[in-house]
Structures are given as structure tokens and as C-alpha cells.
Design a protein around this motif. Structure first.
Motif, PDB file in Angstrom:
ATOM      1  N   CYS A  57      13.364  -6.496 -14.543  1.00 12.73           N
ATOM      2  CA  CYS A  57      12.125  -5.979 -13.428  1.00 12.73           C
ATOM      3  C   CYS A  57      12.403  -4.305 -13.240  1.00 12.73           C
ATOM      4  O   CYS A  57      13.651  -3.965 -13.459  1.00 12.73           O
ATOM      5  CB  CYS A  57      12.176  -6.773 -12.234  1.00 12.73           C
ATOM      6  N   THR A  58      11.457  -3.665 -12.998  1.00 10.69           N
ATOM      7  CA  THR A  58      11.678  -2.264 -12.369  1.00 10.69           C
ATOM      8  C   THR A  58      11.922  -2.225 -11.196  1.00 10.69           C
ATOM      9  O   THR A  58      11.731  -3.092 -10.223  1.00 10.69           O
ATOM     10  CB  THR A  58      10.053  -1.623 -12.504  1.00 10.69           C
ATOM     11  N   GLY A  59      12.570  -0.949 -10.518  1.00  8.60           N
ATOM     12  CA  GLY A  59      13.147  -1.057  -9.428  1.00  8.60           C
ATOM     13  C   GLY A  59      14.360  -1.859  -9.123  1.00  8.60           C
ATOM     14  O   GLY A  59      15.051  -2.068  -9.864  1.00  8.60           O
ATOM     15  N   THR A  60      14.650  -2.079  -7.776  1.00 11.87           N
ATOM     16  CA  THR A  60      15.930  -2.755  -7.365  1.00 11.87           C
ATOM     17  C   THR A  60      15.524  -4.125  -6.366  1.00 11.87           C
ATOM     18  O   THR A  60      14.291  -4.000  -6.042  1.00 11.87           O
ATOM     19  CB  THR A  60      16.660  -1.675  -6.565  1.00 11.87           C
ATOM     20  N   THR A  61      16.221  -4.644  -6.020  1.00 10.95           N
ATOM     21  CA  THR A  61      16.061  -5.998  -5.171  1.00 10.95           C
ATOM     22  C   THR A  61      15.688  -5.620  -3.884  1.00 10.95           C
ATOM     23  O   THR A  61      16.431  -4.606  -3.486  1.00 10.95           O
ATOM     24  CB  THR A  61      17.217  -6.809  -5.471  1.00 10.95           C
ATOM     25  N   ILE A  62      15.047  -6.062  -3.311  1.00 10.97           N
ATOM     26  CA  ILE A  62      14.559  -5.991  -1.698  1.00 10.97           C
ATOM     27  C   ILE A  62      15.170  -7.134  -1.084  1.00 10.97           C
ATOM     28  O   ILE A  62      14.631  -8.044  -1.068  1.00 10.97           O
ATOM     29  CB  ILE A  62      12.991  -5.707  -1.645  1.00 10.97           C
ATOM     30  N   GLU A  63      16.054  -6.810   0.085  1.00  9.17           N
ATOM     31  CA  GLU A  63      16.403  -7.651   0.806  1.00  9.17           C
ATOM     32  C   GLU A  63      15.822  -7.995   1.985  1.00  9.17           C
ATOM     33  O   GLU A  63      15.212  -6.922   2.535  1.00  9.17           O
ATOM     34  CB  GLU A  63      18.056  -7.779   0.809  1.00  9.17           C
ATOM     35  N   ILE A  77       2.962 -10.605   0.790  1.00  4.66           N
ATOM     36  CA  ILE A  77       3.115  -9.173   0.906  1.00  4.66           C
ATOM     37  C   ILE A  77       1.423  -9.000   1.435  1.00  4.66           C
ATOM     38  O   ILE A  77       0.511  -8.994   0.599  1.00  4.66           O
ATOM     39  CB  ILE A  77       3.599  -8.659  -0.292  1.00  4.66           C
ATOM     40  N   VAL A  78       1.622  -8.081   2.408  1.00  5.31           N
ATOM     41  CA  VAL A  78       0.324  -7.302   2.652  1.00  5.31           C
ATOM     42  C   VAL A  78       0.494  -5.609   2.632  1.00  5.31           C
ATOM     43  O   VAL A  78       1.665  -5.305   3.313  1.00  5.31           O
ATOM     44  CB  VAL A  78      -0.247  -7.836   4.214  1.00  5.31           C
ATOM     45  N   ARG A  79      -0.408  -5.212   1.831  1.00  2.86           N
ATOM     46  CA  ARG A  79      -0.180  -3.752   1.784  1.00  2.86           C
ATOM     47  C   ARG A  79      -0.876  -3.076   2.828  1.00  2.86           C
ATOM     48  O   ARG A  79      -2.089  -3.462   3.166  1.00  2.86           O
ATOM     49  CB  ARG A  79      -1.125  -3.343   0.694  1.00  2.86           C
ATOM     50  N   THR A  80      -0.279  -2.195   3.505  1.00  6.97           N
ATOM     51  CA  THR A  80      -0.870  -1.567   4.695  1.00  6.97           C
ATOM     52  C   THR A  80      -1.034  -0.286   4.429  1.00  6.97           C
ATOM     53  O   THR A  80      -2.193   0.213   5.283  1.00  6.97           O
ATOM     54  CB  THR A  80       0.564  -1.532   5.972  1.00  6.97           C
ATOM     55  N   ASP A  81      -0.528   0.564   3.678  1.00  3.14           N
ATOM     56  CA  ASP A  81      -1.209   1.979   3.322  1.00  3.14           C
ATOM     57  C   ASP A  81      -0.351   2.356   2.116  1.00  3.14           C
ATOM     58  O   ASP A  81       0.950   2.738   1.945  1.00  3.14           O
ATOM     59  CB  ASP A  81      -0.625   2.858   4.562  1.00  3.14           C
ATOM     60  N   GLY A  82      -1.099   2.559   1.088  1.00  2.64           N
ATOM     61  CA  GLY A  82      -0.348   3.104  -0.050  1.00  2.64           C
ATOM     62  C   GLY A  82       0.691   2.185  -0.864  1.00  2.64           C
ATOM     63  O   GLY A  82       0.250   0.824  -1.167  1.00  2.64           O
ATOM     64  N   ASP A  83       1.807   2.858  -0.938  1.00  2.00           N
ATOM     65  CA  ASP A  83       2.902   1.716  -1.524  1.00  2.00           C
ATOM     66  C   ASP A  83       3.509   0.978  -0.180  1.00  2.00           C
ATOM     67  O   ASP A  83       4.638   0.208  -0.713  1.00  2.00           O
ATOM     68  CB  ASP A  83       3.980   2.681  -2.107  1.00  2.00           C
ATOM     69  N   SER A  84       3.146   1.356   0.990  1.00  2.00           N
ATOM     70  CA  SER A  84       3.762   0.658   2.157  1.00  2.00           C
ATOM     71  C   SER A  84       3.195  -0.812   2.172  1.00  2.00           C
ATOM     72  O   SER A  84       2.116  -1.062   2.228  1.00  2.00           O
ATOM     73  CB  SER A  84       3.436   1.188   3.386  1.00  2.00           C
ATOM     74  N   CYS A  85       4.112  -1.739   2.542  1.00  2.00           N
ATOM     75  CA  CYS A  85       3.833  -3.449   2.749  1.00  2.00           C
ATOM     76  C   CYS A  85       4.566  -3.716   3.844  1.00  2.00           C
ATOM     77  O   CYS A  85       5.550  -3.544   4.193  1.00  2.00           O
ATOM     78  CB  CYS A  85       4.083  -3.830   1.371  1.00  2.00           C
ATOM     79  N   LYS A  86       3.959  -5.085   4.335  1.00  2.00           N
ATOM     80  CA  LYS A  86       4.598  -5.830   5.247  1.00  2.00           C
ATOM     81  C   LYS A  86       4.822  -7.083   4.789  1.00  2.00           C
ATOM     82  O   LYS A  86       4.135  -7.848   4.037  1.00  2.00           O
ATOM     83  CB  LYS A  86       3.770  -6.119   6.475  1.00  2.00           C
ATOM     84  N   TRP A  87       6.162  -7.654   4.686  1.00  2.00           N
ATOM     85  CA  TRP A  87       6.701  -8.912   4.147  1.00  2.00           C
ATOM     86  C   TRP A  87       7.374  -9.807   5.178  1.00  2.00           C
ATOM     87  O   TRP A  87       8.048  -9.462   6.059  1.00  2.00           O
ATOM     88  CB  TRP A  87       7.730  -8.578   3.120  1.00  2.00           C
ATOM     89  N   GLU A  95       9.857 -10.241   9.901  1.00  2.00           N
ATOM     90  CA  GLU A  95       9.094  -9.169   9.355  1.00  2.00           C
ATOM     91  C   GLU A  95       9.967  -8.330   8.634  1.00  2.00           C
ATOM     92  O   GLU A  95      10.819  -7.635   9.301  1.00  2.00           O
ATOM     93  CB  GLU A  95       8.143  -8.816  10.596  1.00  2.00           C
ATOM     94  N   ASN A  96       9.291  -7.587   7.532  1.00  2.00           N
ATOM     95  CA  ASN A  96       9.980  -6.602   6.849  1.00  2.00           C
ATOM     96  C   ASN A  96       8.877  -5.356   6.491  1.00  2.00           C
ATOM     97  O   ASN A  96       7.852  -5.719   5.832  1.00  2.00           O
ATOM     98  CB  ASN A  96      10.749  -7.067   5.823  1.00  2.00           C
ATOM     99  N   ASP A  97       9.203  -4.187   6.549  1.00  2.00           N
ATOM    100  CA  ASP A  97       8.407  -3.115   6.354  1.00  2.00           C
ATOM    101  C   ASP A  97       9.005  -2.806   4.923  1.00  2.00           C
ATOM    102  O   ASP A  97      10.356  -2.299   4.956  1.00  2.00           O
ATOM    103  CB  ASP A  97       8.336  -1.894   7.223  1.00  2.00           C
ATOM    104  N   VAL A  98       8.459  -2.512   3.755  1.00  2.00           N
ATOM    105  CA  VAL A  98       8.854  -2.512   2.552  1.00  2.00           C
ATOM    106  C   VAL A  98       7.947  -1.474   1.767  1.00  2.00           C
ATOM    107  O   VAL A  98       6.736  -1.455   2.076  1.00  2.00           O
ATOM    108  CB  VAL A  98       9.114  -3.739   1.631  1.00  2.00           C
ATOM    109  N   THR A  99       8.520  -0.735   0.641  1.00  2.00           N
ATOM    110  CA  THR A  99       7.901   0.207  -0.070  1.00  2.00           C
ATOM    111  C   THR A  99       7.841  -0.476  -1.557  1.00  2.00           C
ATOM    112  O   THR A  99       8.870  -0.598  -2.048  1.00  2.00           O
ATOM    113  CB  THR A  99       8.373   1.473  -0.026  1.00  2.00           C
ATOM    114  N   LEU A 100       6.844  -0.840  -2.092  1.00  2.00           N
ATOM    115  CA  LEU A 100       6.603  -1.283  -3.544  1.00  2.00           C
ATOM    116  C   LEU A 100       5.746  -0.453  -4.155  1.00  2.00           C
ATOM    117  O   LEU A 100       4.401  -0.278  -3.872  1.00  2.00           O
ATOM    118  CB  LEU A 100       6.203  -2.740  -3.491  1.00  2.00           C
ATOM    119  N   GLU A 101       6.012   0.172  -5.277  1.00  3.20           N
ATOM    120  CA  GLU A 101       5.309   0.836  -6.302  1.00  3.20           C
ATOM    121  C   GLU A 101       4.701   0.079  -7.106  1.00  3.20           C
ATOM    122  O   GLU A 101       5.127  -1.130  -7.198  1.00  3.20           O
ATOM    123  CB  GLU A 101       6.258   1.864  -6.891  1.00  3.20           C
ATOM    124  N   GLU A 102       3.801   0.339  -7.903  1.00  7.71           N
ATOM    125  CA  GLU A 102       3.222  -0.338  -8.854  1.00  7.71           C
ATOM    126  C   GLU A 102       4.074  -0.996  -9.915  1.00  7.71           C
ATOM    127  O   GLU A 102       4.860  -0.271 -10.506  1.00  7.71           O
ATOM    128  CB  GLU A 102       2.008   0.328  -9.656  1.00  7.71           C
TER     129      GLU A 102
END
Length: 572
Positions: A57-63, A77-87, A95-102
Motif C-alpha cells: 500500500c502507499t503511505g503508512t499505517t494510520i492508528e 471514513i467521511v471526508r470533511t475537507d480535501g484530504d481531511s477525513c473523520k474516522w 473519533e479520529n481526524d485523519v489525512t488521506l491522500e488519493e
């Protein structure tokens, strides 16, 4: 509330619900109440799955910020703004605020992340679904050449030895040494073809220790003060060599050396093993094969003490050696000669803590046994396994939402099991997640994390699960592994109660021919373990205390703790 049984290529889970009263164990008073959920709620992780290819996979693990879980394909996962997401974590609800690129969102239940790229590039293309794995570490033969190895062995029929060894046998009665020479000779010959990149070496021990390595440089260790020190012998091994020639270059030279070995002196086993550890310490996935026909009586780890404090000191010494091996990702295999007392209660610790093999062997069968053990390549080294469950469950061994195991090495026969139980009754959600996080080094030097996630349906109907979904082989394997661990520490009563409770569940679940055969496989293995425990309990009641374990008992306990899936499974 428990989950029903389903299967994937990576995790198999076998579960039956609600606790039932435990069954009286033969000759055991005051039987412990046993929680049947802990027996049947089992996650099975076959380590052979690490050889199955998995696109990185691309990127790294998100804990998760509130539990050990890692973002996976089942995460909401719900995208909130651009690459910003809520998990919202499916394991703990946090609840976690995460950044996920394409392209960074996991899409498969099994995902892999490369932490460090391979250090060895394969010259041949890897075809098919599985990686072709070969040993690349050191393979050291630690050989007992003490005087007792010159004892002759009676053999019925024709002897099948390499001609170079057979020519030295007189009157069809080979010595133990000649049996060992034939086994090592044959294995070296095989390695040249099957594992050309592995680095074979030889260390012999009698009264003194002879480091032969790959045959280019010999060194003898005989100072008593040195032989009594783990630190000195380990450092001596590191100084002797940091690498050996690969088998494709060294085997011809080593075959001549093996043929010329002779017996002498006593048994400096402990310091010889530590010397081997030092030699192999720079190479992940290395193996040491120790073969002896007697008790260690020279240097560190010598046995024969009468006082309890001295016996404990010997035990502590072998545990320290085993921890050193595990720290350096080295597997130690121990073979003793049938008919001789080698104190496997101590030596077995070396194999037990490093995922190695311990066995008692007839001298004339050494070649076959050594080949069976050494022919299984190391699939992964420096392994950390973290199992994570839903917040409504806890693992039996930790009482928490995670359970962690560490292994030095693993091969295709390495099978791990985790038992768990529910902490509360619930009906929603109807499915709960489980996850395995597997960190390890591959034989090519790559360091990876493989994440395996799975959704499991829950069920409260015991009869329904037992009738249709019980994975008998997994329940049986877990029961044997767990009872052997209890027996190792002298808790025979709980261990036997566990076996009997498991037997009753497997009896009720015998709905198919396959389950019937797997039940029989369980009975065969459990009888081996239960027989020793009954004897130990009887002796304890007579003597008033637990005695030491003989070689056969020590061997059986280690083997049962490492019992693999193939011992119990019946393939249709």
C-alpha cells in the motif's frame, strides 16, 4: 454472545457460545470451573500466509488514537475537507481526524506496508501467488564429539549412508558419531542445491570447543573461565566470524571436514551454543542444529547439581541463552540420542523460546530427522504479532483488547492461536471486527507490516454454532497448545480440565466425517500430554512435591506448545 465461524486465507476463527459446566477430569479432585467460551473463541493465524504475495500500500499505517486498531477496508471514513477525513473507529468507537491522500484508503482485508526495502534482489522472477523463499542466514551444525558418541549402534538391514561415511563403518555397526556425520554430510549436500545462498558452518564440542565455520579458519576455545561466561563466548563467536561463505562455495570443503571428525573428551554444550549465537548474530533467520548424546558437563550450563538453588541457576542460564537467541532472531533446534538422559528439561528451553524443534532420535534415523527440520525455510524473522478485538471482547491471556506475541523466526508449520471472550451481552452490532498486525523481516531483508482485518458475525445459539460452524481442528490445536503451556508450569489440574472440556465440545460437534477425523487427531495428541500429566500428579501425591521432568516429558511439552494445524486438520 459470541461469533460464528468463518474462514479467510489469513485468519480462521472458530467459536462456540455460552459457558457450560466443566467436566470432571479423571483422578482430579476439586476440578476448576472452565469457561467454555475461552476454549472455543479462537483466532488462528497460520504464519505460512506471509509467503503469499500482497501488493504494498502507499503511505503508512494510520492508528486509532484511542485503541491499537489500524485503519482498514472496513473502517467508515467521511471526508470533511480535501484530504481531511473523520474516522469513527469500528473497534472502540473513538473519533479520529485523519489525512488521506488519493490511493491511501485501504480497499482489501489484507494490506501490506513496506518499512524498509529489500537488501537482496532476487535474480530469478517470482511467479505465482506465493513467494519462493530460501534460507539466506547461517545454518550452524553444533556437533557433540564427546567420547560417548563413539558408542556403536545396532542396525537391522542395510545402512544407507553416504559412501564417504559408510566406508568407515565396521561390521554393520556404526557409531553414534558416524550416524551424525552421515546426517550432516547429507544435509550439506542437499543445501548446495536447495539453499545455495545459505551459509553453513560447523562447531564441535567435547572438552574443548572447535570453531570450524566454513572450513577456512579453525579456532579452539579451552580456557575454563571463558567457557563459564555467556558474554565471553558470545563475543568470541562475533570475533571469530561475521559471515561465512555460501553453501555453493563451501560445501565441498565442509564435506571433507565432516568425514574426518573424531570423538574426544567430555561435553561443553552450553558454551558451544553461545559461540554459535555470536557467529550468527549478524544474520536474521539463522538456524543452529544441536545434537548431543549426554548431559552438559563442561562450562556454563553444566547439569547434575543436587541442590535446588544450583538447579535453578542452570535453568536460568539456559533461559538467558534462549533470550539471547530470540533477541538476535536465531532458531535453535535440539536433538538428543534415544536412550540417553540429556536433561531436555533445560535444553528444551532453547528450542521452546526460539520456535525451534526438540526431539529424541534413534541414531540411525538422524539423517531423516535433520533433513525434515532443516528443509523448512525461514519465512519471517523478528516477528511481532498484535491481535486486536472489538471493545465488547477481551483476549484471555491479557484481559484487554490486544494481545501481543513475539517470535524469533517462523516457517510454514508455525501456527499461532489467540482465545478471547465477550465482556458483555449485546446484539448490536451484528458483526464485530478483529485484526492482526504482523511486523516482520522477510528473507530478502525487507521489513514490512501486514494488516489483516475481518468482520465476524455474532451468535448466541450454542446448538446452531456447534452444529454447523465449529472448526474442530482449530479448537483442538488451541486446546493442546494451551494445556501444554499450563503443564510446563506444573498446573496439571487446569491443563487436564481444559483437555476434557474441549473433548466434550468436539464430541457434540461431530456432524461430519471431517470433524470425526479431527476429533480422533485431537484424542491422539491429548493422550500423549495427559499421560505425562497423570503420572506427574501421581508422583506429586506420593512424594509431596513435583519432581523434574524426564526427557520424554520435556520433549512432549515443547512439541505440544508448538502443535501445528496439520496435526489436527483432516483434508477432504
Amino acid at each position: 454472545t459470541t461469533t460464528t465461524t468463518t474462514t479467510t486465507s489469513a485468519i480462521t476463527t472458530s467459536i462456540v457460545p455460552t459457558p457450560v459446566p466443566s467436566v470432571p477430569v479423571r483422578s482430579v479432585d476439586n476440578v476448576i470451573k472452565h469457561n467454555i467460551i475461552d476454549i472455543t473463541n479462537v483466532i488462528h493465524l497460520p504464519m505460512k500466509m506471509v509467503s503469499k504475495k500482497c501488493p504494498p500500500c502507499t503511505g503508512t499505517t494510520i492508528e486509532c488514537s484511542q485503541c491499537p486498531a489500524i485503519l482498514n477496508c472496513f473502517s467508515h471514513i467521511v471526508r470533511t475537507d480535501g484530504d481531511s477525513c473523520k474516522w469513527v473507529c469500528e473497534f472502540c468507537g473513538g473519533e479520529n481526524d485523519v489525512t488521506l491522500e488519493e490511493g491511501e484508503t485501504p480497499t482489501q482485508p489484507v494490506t501490506e506496508y513496506i518499512l524498509k526495502p529489500p537488501t537482496v534482489l532476487d535474480t530469478k522472477p517470482q511467479e505465482g501467488d506465493y513467494l519462493e523463499v530460501e534460507d539466506r542466514g547461517m545454518v550452524l551444525f553444533c556437533i557433540d564429539i564427546s567420547g560417548s558418541m563413539g558408542t556403536n549402534v545396532d542396525v537391522d538391514g542395510q545402512i544407507s549412508f553416504p559412501q564417504a561415511i559408510l566406508s568407515k563403518v565396521r561390521y554393520n555397526r556404526p557409531t553414534r558419531m558416524q550416524c551424525m556425520q552421515a546426517a550432516v554430510y547429507s544435509q550439506l549436500d542437499v543445501m548446495k542445491e536447495r539453499a545455495p545462498n545459505a551459509m553453513p558452518g560447523i562447531v564441535t564440542f567435547g572438552t574443548v570447543i572447535n570453531a570450524i565455520g566454513d572450513g577456512r579458519q579453525h579456532k579452539t576455545y579451552s580456557k575454563q573461565n571463558d567457557l563459564m561466561s555467556i558474554d565471553v563466548m558470545f563475543k568470541s563467536g562475533q570475533e571469530y566470524c561475521s559471515s561465512l561463505e555460501p553453501s555453493r562455495s563451501s560445501v565441498s570443503r565442509l564435506l571433507n571436514i565432516v568425514t574426518s571428525l573424531t570423538t574426544e573428551g567430555m561435553t561443553a554444550l552450553g558454551p558451544a551454543v553461545v559461540l554459535c549465537l555470536g557467529m550468527a548474530s549478524k544474520h536474521n533467520g539463522s538456524k543452529i542444529m544441536v545434537c548431543t548424546d549426554g548431559q552438559a558437563n563442561v562450562g556454563l550450563g553444566k547439569v547434575g547439581a543436587k541442590k535446588e538453588a544450583e538447579k535453578q541457576e542452570v535453568k536460568d542460564t539456559y533461559e538467558k541463552i534462549a533470550r539471547l537467541a530470540k533477541l538476535n532472531n536465531i532458531t535453535i533446534n535440539v536433538l538428543s540420542i534415544r536412550g540417553e538422559d540429556c536433561c531436555l528439561e533445560y535444553l528444551g528451553t532453547l528450542a521452546d523460546m526460539t520456535s525451534g524443534v526438540v526431539d529424541i532420535v534413534d541414531p540411525k534415523d538422524l539423517s531423516k530427522v535433520v533433513n525434515t527440520i532443516m528443509s523448512k525455510p525461514t519465512l519471517a524473522s523478528g516477528i511481532t504479532v498484535k491481535a486486536v478485538c472489538h471493545r465488547n471482547f477481551t483476549f484471555t491471556d491479557t484481559g484487554s483488547q490486544e494481545s501481543i506475541r513475539e517470535l524469533s523466526n517462523a516457517n510454514a508449520d508455525t501456527d499461532l492461536t489467540f482465545s478471547f471472550s465477550s465482556t458483555t451481552h449485546f446484539t448490536d452490532p451484528a458483526e464485530v471486527p478483529f485484526q492482526i498486525q504482523l511486523s516482520y523481516s522477510r528473507p530478502d531483508g525487507a521489513q514490512v507490516i501486514r494488516v489483516i482485518s475481518k468482520q465476524m458475525p455474532i451468535c448466541s445459539d450454542k446448538d446452531k454454532v456447534e452444529a454447523s460452524n465449529l472448526k474442530s481442528s482449530i479448537v483442538a490445536m488451541k486446546a493442546i497448545q494451551h494445556s501444554a503451556s499450563l503443564a510446563q508450569y506444573g498446573d496439571y489440574q487446569t491443563a487436564r480440565a481444559n483437555l476434557i472440556s474441549t473433548m466434550r465440545i468436539l464430541q457434540r460437534a461431530m456432524a461430519t466425517r471431517k470433524q470425526q477425523r479431527e476429533y480422533i487427531n485431537f484424542i491422539v495428541q491429548s493422550e500423549k500430554l495427559d499421560g505425562f500429566m497423570r503420572q506427574a500428579q501421581a508422583l506429586g501425591s506420593i512424594l509431596g512435591k513435583e519432581g523434574g521432568k524426564d526427557d520424554s516429558a520435556a520433549k512432549n511439552i515443547v512439541q505440544m506448545k508448538q502443535a501445528c494445524y496439520n496435526l489436527f486438520s483432516s483434508f477432504e
